[in-house]
Scaffold this active site. Structure first.
Site, PDB file in Angstrom:
ATOM      1  N   GLU A  12    -110.867  80.264  12.128  1.00 14.13           N
ATOM      2  CA  GLU A  12    -110.610  78.859  11.778  1.00 14.13           C
ATOM      3  C   GLU A  12    -109.231  78.379  12.245  1.00 14.13           C
ATOM      4  O   GLU A  12    -108.510  77.706  11.501  1.00 14.13           O
ATOM      5  CB  GLU A  12    -110.747  78.659  10.259  1.00 14.13           C
ATOM      6  N   THR A  16    -112.737  77.139  19.196  1.00 15.81           N
ATOM      7  CA  THR A  16    -113.812  76.349  19.804  1.00 15.81           C
ATOM      8  C   THR A  16    -113.273  75.082  20.440  1.00 15.81           C
ATOM      9  O   THR A  16    -113.674  74.718  21.555  1.00 15.81           O
ATOM     10  CB  THR A  16    -114.874  76.003  18.741  1.00 15.81           C
ATOM     11  N   LYS A  34    -120.878  82.515  24.029  1.00 17.00           N
ATOM     12  CA  LYS A  34    -120.572  82.916  22.654  1.00 17.00           C
ATOM     13  C   LYS A  34    -121.359  84.189  22.379  1.00 17.00           C
ATOM     14  O   LYS A  34    -122.566  84.152  22.137  1.00 17.00           O
ATOM     15  CB  LYS A  34    -120.983  81.814  21.673  1.00 17.00           C
ATOM     16  N   THR A  38    -121.994  83.576  14.157  1.00 12.96           N
ATOM     17  CA  THR A  38    -122.294  83.923  12.771  1.00 12.96           C
ATOM     18  C   THR A  38    -122.187  82.682  11.887  1.00 12.96           C
ATOM     19  O   THR A  38    -121.513  81.705  12.224  1.00 12.96           O
ATOM     20  CB  THR A  38    -121.339  85.001  12.233  1.00 12.96           C
ATOM     21  N   ASP A  47    -120.974  77.167  17.862  1.00 16.99           N
ATOM     22  CA  ASP A  47    -119.732  76.855  18.564  1.00 16.99           C
ATOM     23  C   ASP A  47    -119.969  76.457  20.020  1.00 16.99           C
ATOM     24  O   ASP A  47    -119.306  75.542  20.535  1.00 16.99           O
ATOM     25  CB  ASP A  47    -118.789  78.058  18.508  1.00 16.99           C
ATOM     26  N   GLU A 107    -115.917  82.863  24.231  1.00 20.08           N
ATOM     27  CA  GLU A 107    -115.253  82.582  22.955  1.00 20.08           C
ATOM     28  C   GLU A 107    -115.593  83.658  21.938  1.00 20.08           C
ATOM     29  O   GLU A 107    -116.763  83.873  21.604  1.00 20.08           O
ATOM     30  CB  GLU A 107    -115.659  81.216  22.403  1.00 20.08           C
ATOM     31  N   GLY A 108    -114.572  84.327  21.441  1.00 20.62           N
ATOM     32  CA  GLY A 108    -114.767  85.381  20.467  1.00 20.62           C
ATOM     33  C   GLY A 108    -115.044  84.861  19.078  1.00 20.62           C
ATOM     34  O   GLY A 108    -115.106  83.653  18.823  1.00 20.62           O
ATOM     35  N   ALA A 109    -115.225  85.802  18.149  1.00 22.28           N
ATOM     36  CA  ALA A 109    -115.439  85.489  16.740  1.00 22.28           C
ATOM     37  C   ALA A 109    -114.249  86.024  15.956  1.00 22.28           C
ATOM     38  O   ALA A 109    -113.943  87.214  16.026  1.00 22.28           O
ATOM     39  CB  ALA A 109    -116.728  86.132  16.241  1.00 22.28           C
ATOM     40  N   GLY A 110    -113.568  85.142  15.226  1.00 24.40           N
ATOM     41  CA  GLY A 110    -112.406  85.595  14.481  1.00 24.40           C
ATOM     42  C   GLY A 110    -111.297  86.061  15.403  1.00 24.40           C
ATOM     43  O   GLY A 110    -111.041  85.477  16.450  1.00 24.40           O
TER      44      GLY A 110
END
Length: 228
Positions: A12, A16, A34, A38, A47, A107-110
């Site tokens: 957050e 994105t 992506k 999740t 995203d 684009e990663g997650a976290g």
């Protein structure tokens, strides 16, 4: 940079929206990948779709996996009984997209070292397979210097290059720590500051977003911020 990984110091913080801005500023044929989405139900926009909404319908959006719970990819996959995404799958998909696009944004997650499978694989492993640079998105306020320095250290330990750091959301009335961080973040990252996105950028009308996005990013990312 045919393939660019967009990672962050946490969740957050604007990855994105930064990805969408880079897509706009870069021009040409752009794909956003992506690997693991999740916290989004079937049929809901994730995203990658948000990048397309902001940057324009000509951007290609690809998801490799979607898990309903808003958790780390490995945990989310395990809890819903679906297969995890492996680094080689991310690399294979990115290479395929690169044959048809001028730029592929992953684009990663976290954060960088969030696990994608129970073997401990991370986005950094996919970046290593691709030998791709990792753009670092950081928060603006107090506490960001430590998380940025740790992430940059993890990149260097893995032999990964970082072309720069981007502040994902700069408040309109920044406090003292935030103002100082504009100068201190490049030192913590060991890489130049190549972008500052205003808070609320993702709430702009898409047409306004596309007009303003290049002004938030440095020439290294196709923008005009700080250009003579």
């Amino acid at each position: 940079m045919t393939i660019l990984v967009v990672s962050g110091t946490g969740t957050e913080i604007g990855k994105t929206i930064v990805t969408a801005a880079v897509a706009v500023a870069s021009g040409g044929r752009v794909a956003v990948l992506k690997p693991a989405q999740t916290g989004v139900a079937p049929g809901e926009n994730g995203d990658a779709a948000e990048v397309v909404r902001l940057a324009g319908g000509e951007v290609t959006a690809v998801e490799l996996a979607r898990y309903p719970e808003p958790l780390a990819p490995a945990t989310a996959a395990r809890r819903c009984g679906l297969a995890p995404v492996r680094p080689y799958e991310i690399a294979d998909a990115a290479r395929k997209l690169a044959t048809e696009h001028d730029l592929v944004l992953i684009e990663g997650a976290g954060g960088l070292l969030v696990r994608y499978d129970d073997d401990g694989a991370t986005l950094a492993d996919a970046a290593r397979l691709l030998e791709a640079p990792v753009l670092l998105v950081a928060a603006a306020g107090l506490g960001t210097l430590n998380s940025t320095a740790l992430t940059a250290e993890a990149l260097r330990a893995r032999g990964l290059t970082c072309p720069g750091v981007v502040i994902g959301s700069m408040p309109s009335d920044p406090d003292l720590a935030t103002r100082c961080n504009v100068e201190d973040l490049p030192v913590a990252a060991g890489a130049p500051l190549v972008g500052v996105l205003p808070a609320g950028a993702g709430s702009l009308r898409p047409a306004d977003f596309r007009t303003q996005a290049p002004t938030w990013l440095a020439p290294e990312l196709g923008g005009v911020r700080g250009a003579d």
